[in-house]
Design an enzyme around this catalytic site. Structure first.
Site, short mmCIF file in Angstrom:
data_model
loop_
_atom_site.label_atom_id
_atom_site.label_comp_id
_atom_site.label_asym_id
_atom_site.label_seq_id
_atom_site.Cartn_x
_atom_site.Cartn_y
_atom_site.Cartn_z
N HIS A 58 -10.31 -11.90 -29.52
CA HIS A 58 -11.24 -10.78 -29.32
C HIS A 58 -12.51 -11.29 -28.64
O HIS A 58 -12.97 -12.40 -28.90
CB HIS A 58 -11.56 -10.09 -30.65
CG HIS A 58 -12.40 -10.89 -31.62
ND1 HIS A 58 -13.78 -10.85 -31.60
CD2 HIS A 58 -12.07 -11.74 -32.60
CE1 HIS A 58 -14.25 -11.64 -32.56
NE2 HIS A 58 -13.23 -12.20 -33.19
N ASP A 84 -16.58 -17.62 -32.23
CA ASP A 84 -15.90 -16.42 -32.75
C ASP A 84 -16.14 -15.24 -31.83
O ASP A 84 -17.13 -14.55 -31.96
CB ASP A 84 -16.42 -16.12 -34.16
CG ASP A 84 -15.67 -14.97 -34.82
OD1 ASP A 84 -14.71 -14.46 -34.24
OD2 ASP A 84 -16.08 -14.58 -35.92
N GLU A 93 -13.06 -6.21 -32.66
CA GLU A 93 -12.47 -6.82 -33.86
C GLU A 93 -13.45 -6.80 -35.00
O GLU A 93 -13.09 -6.62 -36.16
CB GLU A 93 -12.05 -8.26 -33.56
CG GLU A 93 -11.20 -8.92 -34.64
CD GLU A 93 -11.99 -9.62 -35.74
OE1 GLU A 93 -11.41 -9.98 -36.76
OE2 GLU A 93 -13.23 -9.79 -35.59
N GLU A 94 -14.73 -6.99 -34.68
CA GLU A 94 -15.71 -7.26 -35.73
C GLU A 94 -15.99 -6.05 -36.61
O GLU A 94 -16.41 -6.21 -37.75
CB GLU A 94 -17.02 -7.80 -35.13
CG GLU A 94 -16.88 -9.15 -34.39
CD GLU A 94 -16.64 -10.34 -35.32
OE1 GLU A 94 -16.58 -10.14 -36.55
OE2 GLU A 94 -16.53 -11.46 -34.81
N GLU A 121 -8.20 -17.18 -33.57
CA GLU A 121 -9.44 -16.69 -34.18
C GLU A 121 -10.30 -17.86 -34.62
O GLU A 121 -9.86 -19.01 -34.65
CB GLU A 121 -9.09 -15.83 -35.40
CG GLU A 121 -9.34 -14.35 -35.19
CD GLU A 121 -10.81 -13.98 -35.13
OE1 GLU A 121 -11.68 -14.87 -34.99
OE2 GLU A 121 -11.11 -12.78 -35.22
ZN ZN Z 1 -13.31 -13.33 -34.96
#
Ligand code: ZN
Ligand code: NAG
Ligand code: NAG
Length: 298
Positions: A157, A169, A203-204, A230
């Protein structure tokens, strides 16, 4: 009494010797540990554009990461995420497509979708989304056999939390996948199975774009298994964090083809116990796509 005296008499002769042995042993041990630590941390030299095109180019992947993080935080719905980040990814994919070998073809689809689903996460919640974006790329071998359900999905993502440029991330995950995409597209023979690269844009908050893909995208039905790249913290070596729930061949394949396999079942237990309030797209592909796969942390 006699034996006490015996010990006393021998002590001075023995003591210095054993101290030296212990010291030497400790030093050898420390040297060995340092050697192992160095070997453990040693990484191969990253390759650049001059290297064979079908190899993974670490330097180019790093440039992808720099380009993505230069945008700053990319919260789903923001101009940074929906316009700038999507623009960087689309430009990168077009460049990769222009350098593909004649044996493989790329198809790009920027997918926008809306939907809703229930998530049994924490206390449970309803999750409603509108116009989230996915940058989806499919690589096919030219002249390959018609595929049933045999594509591999690779997911990362590109959106972030509000206060981070998201290098770890999950910018690094997307940079790695762009590097893998470049290498596969440039391969000197047709791929046996299609690969679908999903650069997902939400995604978050929470796991929405992967849901949009797996429930609505035209290529979702072709997916047989997935790898989710991830992050969980920054730094450290790549670890296989979660696998399954069916298809044990996935883990057997991982163990047999990955040059330095490294896996832990701890995360799987933690996620399944509900002890940590976090989850990943892994859950979405598993629960809404009935798929098995891997979650790796680069
Ligand atoms: Zn992530
Ligand atoms: C990074 O961005 C620059 C400026 O837009 C571009 O020229 C370059 O090709 C990008 N790098 C990669 C690896 O896509
Ligand atoms: C989900 O996948 C498993 C393993 O591939 C299969 O046995 C099962 O029937 C599937 N379930 C559904 C509802 O499709």
């Amino acid at each position: 009494m006699q034996s006490m005296e015996f010990v006393k008499e021998n002590k001075p002769a023995q003591l210095p010797l054993s101290i030296w042995w212990v010291a030497a042993g400790l030093a050898a041990n420390a040297a060995l540990l340092a050697g192992v630590a160095l070997l453990d941390a040693a990484l191969p030299e990253p390759l650049g554009p001059g290297a064979p095109p079908e190899r993974f180019h670490g330097l180019t992947a790093h440039q992808h990461l720099t380009n993505l993080t230069a945008i700053g935080p990319r919260v789903a719905g923001s101009y940074e995420n929906e316009v700038l980040a999507v623009g960087v990814l689309v430009a990168a994919v077009k460049d990769i497509a222009a350098h593909a070998s004649p044996h493989n073809q790329l198809e790009l689809d920027v997918h926008t979708a809306s939907g809703a689903f229930a998530l049994s996460f924490m206390d449970g919640m309803n999750n409603v989304y509108r116009d989230v974006q996915n940058v989806v790329v499919r690589v096919r071998g030219v002249g390959g056999r018609a595929t049933g359900r045999s594509a591999l999905l690779l997911n990362c993502h590109f959106d972030t939390v509000p206060d981070s440029p998201g290098a770890s991330d999950d910018g690094a995950g997307c940079a790695v996948l762009l590097g893998v995409l470049r290498a596969l597209a440039a391969a000197r023979r047709p791929l046996r199975h299609d690969a679908v690269f999903l650069f997902n844009g939400a995604e978050e908050n929470i796991l929405q774009a992967s849901h949009a893909f797996i429930t609505q995208h035209k290529w979702a039905r072709d997916v047989r298994a997935f790898i989710n790249i991830e992050a969980c913290g920054a730094g450290g070596r790549e670890v296989l964090f979660q696998a399954g729930p069916h298809d044990p061949w996935i883990v057997e394949m991982y163990a047999s083809v990955v040059p330095h396999p490294y896996a832990s079942s701890l995360a799987q237990e933690l996620f399944e116990s509900g002890l940590i309030p976090a989850d990943t797209d892994f859950r979405i592909f598993r629960d809404f796509g009935n798929l098995s796969g891997e979650y790796r942390q680069p």
